[in-house]
Design a protein around this motif. Structure first.
Motif, PDB file in Angstrom:
ATOM      1  N   ALA A 454     -44.757 -30.454  16.256  1.00  0.00           N
ATOM      2  CA  ALA A 454     -46.008 -29.907  16.859  1.00  0.00           C
ATOM      3  C   ALA A 454     -45.940 -29.133  18.082  1.00  0.00           C
ATOM      4  O   ALA A 454     -46.196 -28.198  18.472  1.00  0.00           O
ATOM      5  CB  ALA A 454     -47.149 -30.941  16.852  1.00  0.00           C
ATOM      6  N   ARG A 455     -45.042 -29.825  19.107  1.00  0.00           N
ATOM      7  CA  ARG A 455     -44.507 -29.256  20.336  1.00  0.00           C
ATOM      8  C   ARG A 455     -43.697 -27.991  19.936  1.00  0.00           C
ATOM      9  O   ARG A 455     -44.084 -27.145  20.893  1.00  0.00           O
ATOM     10  CB  ARG A 455     -43.945 -30.394  21.126  1.00  0.00           C
ATOM     11  CG  ARG A 455     -43.358 -29.750  22.573  1.00  0.00           C
ATOM     12  CD  ARG A 455     -43.354 -30.976  23.580  1.00  0.00           C
ATOM     13  NE  ARG A 455     -42.470 -32.181  22.796  1.00  0.00           N
ATOM     14  CZ  ARG A 455     -41.280 -32.052  22.660  1.00  0.00           C
ATOM     15  NH1 ARG A 455     -40.237 -31.208  23.036  1.00  0.00           N
ATOM     16  NH2 ARG A 455     -40.691 -33.306  22.211  1.00  0.00           N
ATOM     17  N   ILE A 456     -42.937 -28.220  19.319  1.00  0.00           N
ATOM     18  CA  ILE A 456     -42.019 -26.965  19.236  1.00  0.00           C
ATOM     19  C   ILE A 456     -42.761 -25.931  18.442  1.00  0.00           C
ATOM     20  O   ILE A 456     -42.417 -24.565  18.971  1.00  0.00           O
ATOM     21  CB  ILE A 456     -40.969 -27.273  17.943  1.00  0.00           C
ATOM     22  CG1 ILE A 456     -39.888 -28.352  18.555  1.00  0.00           C
ATOM     23  CG2 ILE A 456     -40.064 -26.261  17.343  1.00  0.00           C
ATOM     24  CD1 ILE A 456     -38.685 -28.873  17.768  1.00  0.00           C
ATOM     25  N   TRP A 457     -43.701 -25.993  17.488  1.00  0.00           N
ATOM     26  CA  TRP A 457     -44.445 -24.934  17.014  1.00  0.00           C
ATOM     27  C   TRP A 457     -45.516 -24.370  18.069  1.00  0.00           C
ATOM     28  O   TRP A 457     -45.758 -23.318  17.982  1.00  0.00           O
ATOM     29  CB  TRP A 457     -45.012 -25.338  15.720  1.00  0.00           C
ATOM     30  CG  TRP A 457     -44.380 -25.854  14.713  1.00  0.00           C
ATOM     31  CD1 TRP A 457     -44.346 -27.052  13.794  1.00  0.00           C
ATOM     32  CD2 TRP A 457     -43.034 -25.049  14.078  1.00  0.00           C
ATOM     33  NE1 TRP A 457     -43.448 -26.916  12.947  1.00  0.00           N
ATOM     34  CE2 TRP A 457     -42.736 -25.904  13.168  1.00  0.00           C
ATOM     35  CE3 TRP A 457     -42.403 -23.998  14.592  1.00  0.00           C
ATOM     36  CZ2 TRP A 457     -41.701 -25.446  12.404  1.00  0.00           C
ATOM     37  CZ3 TRP A 457     -41.182 -23.589  13.704  1.00  0.00           C
ATOM     38  CH2 TRP A 457     -40.729 -24.297  12.692  1.00  0.00           C
ATOM     39  N   SER A 458     -45.704 -24.984  19.035  1.00  0.00           N
ATOM     40  CA  SER A 458     -46.483 -24.728  20.075  1.00  0.00           C
ATOM     41  C   SER A 458     -45.922 -23.670  21.146  1.00  0.00           C
ATOM     42  O   SER A 458     -46.533 -22.679  21.400  1.00  0.00           O
ATOM     43  CB  SER A 458     -47.380 -25.658  20.950  1.00  0.00           C
ATOM     44  OG  SER A 458     -46.185 -26.319  21.755  1.00  0.00           O
ATOM     45  N   THR A 459     -44.728 -23.647  21.116  1.00  0.00           N
ATOM     46  CA  THR A 459     -43.869 -22.700  21.827  1.00  0.00           C
ATOM     47  C   THR A 459     -43.542 -21.374  21.153  1.00  0.00           C
ATOM     48  O   THR A 459     -42.903 -20.553  21.583  1.00  0.00           O
ATOM     49  CB  THR A 459     -42.584 -23.242  22.198  1.00  0.00           C
ATOM     50  OG1 THR A 459     -41.684 -23.418  21.392  1.00  0.00           O
ATOM     51  CG2 THR A 459     -42.948 -24.717  22.813  1.00  0.00           C
ATOM     52  N   LEU A 460     -43.757 -21.513  19.517  1.00  0.00           N
ATOM     53  CA  LEU A 460     -43.270 -20.449  19.016  1.00  0.00           C
ATOM     54  C   LEU A 460     -43.894 -18.848  19.273  1.00  0.00           C
ATOM     55  O   LEU A 460     -42.970 -17.985  19.219  1.00  0.00           O
ATOM     56  CB  LEU A 460     -43.859 -20.638  17.450  1.00  0.00           C
ATOM     57  CG  LEU A 460     -43.133 -19.787  16.380  1.00  0.00           C
ATOM     58  CD1 LEU A 460     -41.276 -19.749  16.568  1.00  0.00           C
ATOM     59  CD2 LEU A 460     -43.435 -20.051  14.904  1.00  0.00           C
ATOM     60  N   PRO A 461     -45.072 -18.857  19.743  1.00  0.00           N
ATOM     61  CA  PRO A 461     -45.556 -17.317  20.037  1.00  0.00           C
ATOM     62  C   PRO A 461     -44.691 -17.186  21.097  1.00  0.00           C
ATOM     63  O   PRO A 461     -44.380 -15.815  21.127  1.00  0.00           O
ATOM     64  CB  PRO A 461     -46.992 -17.740  20.523  1.00  0.00           C
ATOM     65  CG  PRO A 461     -47.399 -18.935  19.404  1.00  0.00           C
ATOM     66  CD  PRO A 461     -46.121 -19.736  19.870  1.00  0.00           C
TER      67      PRO A 461
END
Length: 489
Positions: A454-461
């Motif tokens: 969840a933390r990794i995907w929050s940085t994707l943008p």
């Protein structure tokens, strides 16, 4: 001495054809096998674990000869991106994710759990930790494998050149100006690798530290030469990436004045202690030169296909007598760690070209997995024989049905994806018994992995925004070498 007695199993590898027999393991090594082996055993007073397999199939554990454990939680990261563009998002170019030592531990553990569930007992992991915590990060990865009881050769991955120094940006007007000087001197870069080897060499029979110069284009000539000399001088194995993209062919001519394999030969780097992942863009001359050595090429069919990197010349390598292993590659490019999937693809992929007489067979695929894997690891694995490591996978005959040896091997290579795996033993220890892990709280690890994801995907943008900044240059480079840059969703 501890002893494991596996009774009444169908023993299957490249030499055993599925006949019923027993396996006797003492201190992690097979000491007897075949009909009546359990009866021949004479207790020595040490602990004995006895299992009646009831006719289930016993095979050598599958060997994953190339992956990146730091990518395991990034499954599904990109779609329709060629290799160089994918690398900007996944690893290099300023858009990759940063994982703490604990993140790296969980990521390595999740990948290992998937490998075990799909029948693997060992891995060669090219792992990357952030330079800020490189020592703790690499130790965390090793500790994950230690806690599970998995056999792991772990190569600390490093480089000294920035991303744009590793691709032929000079093919694009003004592109050469994007290149930056090396990030540090070779001895500074290698210092962390030497510390890693100091801490782990000889510490555990299941865990081996390796050198992992990322690839020739991402390492200066000085750093790569120093890596080869360090590997040779310290008696440490090494794995790197070899010609995984078409863009690397002109880079070799530009940098070395000869082909990549010729350069490796000049360094005397094509040794039994060295393995080379991908090995796609080899010329016929390079194939012949490579095959004259004891070096190991590692075929990664799933990631090669997904990233459009090309089809490795495996039939030609095998025909020439080269040592070839197979690997899943990292989960942000494959996107699984399932070695049965890799085994299947390693054979059927090559049937779209050449006559049937050149097609790799099920036996070829198993040979690459077992014999090639043993060569890549430098370990006596991949066979059911006295003296070999007792890295064993038990296959439920409710899924893979007893048959003549040829058909059994073909079922394994083409029909199985891991559902038949009942138990897995590494060095004679039950890591996964009756479909349950013996030393790990799998639910707790997966819950923690979900939080990290969840933390990794929050940085994707933000990562994708940085990728878009360099997309135009990547598209021009891809066009210059005959490729295209796709989309990341």
């Amino acid at each position: 001495m501890s002893t494991l007695l596996l009774r009444n199993g169908r023993l299957l590898d490249l030499d055993n054809g599925g006949e019923i027999g027993d396996i006797v393991v003492t201190d992690g090594v097979i000491v007897d096998l075949g009909p009546g082996a359990a009866e021949r055993y004479r207790p020595d007073g040490g602990p004995v674990t006895e299992v009646d397999l009831g006719g289930d199939i016993v095979i050598p554990g599958l060997v994953n000869s190339h992956t990146h454990s730091n990518q395991t939680i990034e499954k599904g990261l990109c779609d329709a991106l060629p290799l160089d563009a994918w690398m900007v998002v996944a690893s290099y170019g300023g858009a990759g994710a940063r994982l703490s030592p604990r993140d790296l531990y969980v990521s390595a553990m999740v990948g290992a759990l998937e490998m075990v569930r799909s029948g693997a007992t060992s891995v060669l992991d090219c792992a990357r930790s952030d330079n800020e915590w490189v020592d703790d990060g690499m130790d965390a990865i090793m500790q994950a494998y230690a806690d599970l009881g998995f056999r792991a050769n772990v190569a600390i991955q490093y480089s000294d050149l920035d991303f744009f120094s590793s691709i032929p940006v000079d093919l694009v007007p003004g592109g050469a100006g994007l290149r930056k000087p090396p990030v540090a001197a070779p001895d500074v870069v290698l210092a962390a690798a030497n510390r890693f080897v100091d801490r782990w060499q000889g510490r555990s029979p299941l865990l081996q530290p390796l050198l992992g110069p990322s690839s020739l284009p991402r390492c200066s000539t000085e750093l790569f030469e120093a890596s080869v000399e360090t590997a040779r001088g310290r008696g440490v194995r090494m794995q790197t990436h070899l010609l995984s993209a078409a863009s690397q062919v002109p880079m070799a001519q530009q940098r070395y004045g000869v082909s990549t394999v010729e350069f490796l030969a000049k360094l005397d780097a094509l040794q039994e202690w060295a393995s080379f992942a991908h090995a796609i863009w080899l010329s016929p001359e390079e194939i012949e030169l490579f095959a004259q050595t004891d070096a190991v090429a590692v075929h990664n069919p799933a990631s090669n296909l997904k990233l459009g990197a090309g089809v490795a010349p495996v039939p030609a390598l095998l025909k020439a007598g080269a040592k070839v292993a197979i690997g899943a590659d990292g989960a942000s490019s494959n996107d699984t760690q399932n070695m049965f999937e890799t085994l299947k693809l390693s054979t059927i992929l090559h049937r779209v070209q050449g006559p049937p007489s050149t097609w790799p067979t099920a036996v070829d695929g198993l040979g690459m997995c077992w014999n090639g894997g043993a060569a890549a690891l430098g370990a006596d694995v991949g066979r059911l024989a006295v003296g070999a490591a007792a890295d064993l996978t038990v296959i439920d005959t409710g899924y893979v049905w007893p048959a003549p040896a040829e058909q059994l091997r073909q079922q394994l290579a083409y029909a199985e994806l891991g559902s038949a795996v009942r138990s897995v033993y590494v060095a004679g220890e039950g890591v996964f018994v009756d479909r349950r892990f013996t030393s790990i709280d799998e639910d707790a690890i997966r819950a923690e992995a979900r939080e990290i994801a969840a933390r990794i995907w929050s940085t994707l943008p933000d990562r994708l925004a940085r990728f878009e900044e360099v997309r135009p240059i990547l598209e021009q480079v891809e066009a210059a070498v005959g490729g295209t840059v796709g989309t990341c969703h």
